[in-house]
Design a protein around this motif. Sequence first.
Motif, PDB file in Angstrom:
ATOM      1  N   LEU A  75       0.638  -1.121   0.064  1.00 33.66           N
ATOM      2  CA  LEU A  75       0.149  -0.014  -0.014  1.00 33.66           C
ATOM      3  C   LEU A  75       0.765   1.371  -0.013  1.00 33.66           C
ATOM      4  N   GLY A  76       2.114   1.456   0.918  1.00 31.11           N
ATOM      5  CA  GLY A  76       2.736   2.341   0.924  1.00 31.11           C
ATOM      6  C   GLY A  76       3.333   2.770  -0.497  1.00 31.11           C
ATOM      7  N   GLU A  77       3.570   1.665  -1.445  1.00 33.43           N
ATOM      8  CA  GLU A  77       4.093   2.274  -2.863  1.00 33.43           C
ATOM      9  C   GLU A  77       2.858   2.757  -3.514  1.00 33.43           C
ATOM     10  N   LEU A  78       1.802   2.356  -3.432  1.00 31.06           N
ATOM     11  CA  LEU A  78       0.597   2.978  -4.235  1.00 31.06           C
ATOM     12  C   LEU A  78       0.478   4.473  -3.605  1.00 31.06           C
ATOM     13  N   ILE A  79       0.373   4.799  -2.414  1.00 29.60           N
ATOM     14  CA  ILE A  79       0.452   6.106  -2.061  1.00 29.60           C
ATOM     15  C   ILE A  79       1.444   6.954  -2.585  1.00 29.60           C
ATOM     16  N   ALA A  80       2.733   6.486  -2.415  1.00 31.10           N
ATOM     17  CA  ALA A  80       3.698   7.184  -3.061  1.00 31.10           C
ATOM     18  C   ALA A  80       3.693   7.608  -4.434  1.00 31.10           C
ATOM     19  N   GLU A 106      -0.102   8.744   6.558  1.00 31.51           N
ATOM     20  CA  GLU A 106      -0.621  10.020   6.616  1.00 31.51           C
ATOM     21  C   GLU A 106       0.631  11.058   7.212  1.00 31.51           C
ATOM     22  N   GLU A 107       1.233  10.551   8.135  1.00 32.27           N
ATOM     23  CA  GLU A 107       2.304  11.367   8.418  1.00 32.27           C
ATOM     24  C   GLU A 107       3.378  11.632   7.407  1.00 32.27           C
ATOM     25  N   ARG A 108       3.942  10.533   6.645  1.00 30.97           N
ATOM     26  CA  ARG A 108       5.178  10.798   5.594  1.00 30.97           C
ATOM     27  C   ARG A 108       4.281  11.491   4.320  1.00 30.97           C
ATOM     28  N   PHE A 109       3.218  11.519   3.917  1.00 35.32           N
ATOM     29  CA  PHE A 109       2.533  11.952   2.805  1.00 35.32           C
ATOM     30  C   PHE A 109       1.957  13.165   3.020  1.00 35.32           C
ATOM     31  N   GLY A 110       1.297  13.373   4.188  1.00 34.09           N
ATOM     32  CA  GLY A 110       0.452  14.654   4.498  1.00 34.09           C
ATOM     33  C   GLY A 110      -0.955  14.418   3.978  1.00 34.09           C
ATOM     34  N   ARG A 111      -1.863  15.134   4.740  1.00 38.18           N
ATOM     35  CA  ARG A 111      -3.101  15.141   4.498  1.00 38.18           C
ATOM     36  C   ARG A 111      -3.361  15.684   3.300  1.00 38.18           C
ATOM     37  N   GLY A 112      -2.561  16.392   2.481  1.00 33.39           N
ATOM     38  CA  GLY A 112      -3.128  16.841   1.136  1.00 33.39           C
ATOM     39  C   GLY A 112      -2.794  15.606   0.095  1.00 33.39           C
ATOM     40  N   THR A 113      -2.103  14.755   0.334  1.00 27.27           N
ATOM     41  CA  THR A 113      -1.909  13.457  -0.495  1.00 27.27           C
ATOM     42  C   THR A 113      -2.976  12.288  -0.003  1.00 27.27           C
ATOM     43  N   LEU A 114      -2.824  12.105   1.441  1.00 26.80           N
ATOM     44  CA  LEU A 114      -3.721  11.057   1.891  1.00 26.80           C
ATOM     45  C   LEU A 114      -4.824  11.391   3.073  1.00 26.80           C
TER      46      LEU A 114
END
Length: 269
Positions: A75-80, A106-114
Amino acid sequence: MSVGGRGPGVRSDFFVQLYPTLRCNLACGFCFNRGLPPLPDVDPAAFARMLDNLAAAGVATLDLLGGEPTLHPRLGELIAALAARGMRTTLSTNGRGDLALLERLEERFGRGTLRVGVSVNEGEAPADGREARADRAAAAVAGADALASALVKVHVFAPAWEAVVDAMVYAVRSRTQYVNASALFQEIVASNADPERLKGLGPQEQGHPTDRHPPLAHRLEALSVDRERLAAASLVTSPTSPAIALVEDAETIEQGLSAAEQRLIAETS
Ligand code: SF4
């Protein structure tokens, strides 16, 4: 996967719904998964290619549904991949998955992404449940007959979309394409709108894979509509005041969606 997209000049708030995995750690009685064949988890490389196509079509937002999305091992790769393209997603979890993973993402990518949502669907549609309250609110606005006949139409005619997809695949392979695939859907529905279609709507009927609402029979019963009137209204395929009239510039949007879907068909077939 449900596809939304746009052509030039169309608003960018359309989105795609995608099921990264159909596996789940719950077994809700109304789950659409029960009617689907086992499918593999979405491959991150194929996902990235699909994102490129969607970005080209102007789609910037995805809904990630399930199954339980946190059961996807990558899942992490999909969000990345989404983050790398400046795209956004709202992910729906059933609340029983790996919530710590979601917090980390959420912390890594921010709520603007996830953004994470928790699904609280109900299996038995209690009379005071959330779905029943939503139906009552909709009926108060549009009328119980309008809501009930719309629900029946979704259940009865959704399978016609499979014929539309077949037609689009054939068209793409013949190096042509439909300008507005929804117009074809409407034609197919209109030519199949006969009372026979209304037979066999059982209490467990689920008309569309993305329909997670309680069974149709429960919802119709709660709306207390006259069955004969409902049957007649459910077979009207060209109403004088169609709901699509509420959508500004619907034809342009339909054309953008048709083009995006056919681009994806060309890419994947
Ligand atoms: S409805 Fe959602 S949470 Fe329930 S079994 Fe199906 S995918 Fe899992």
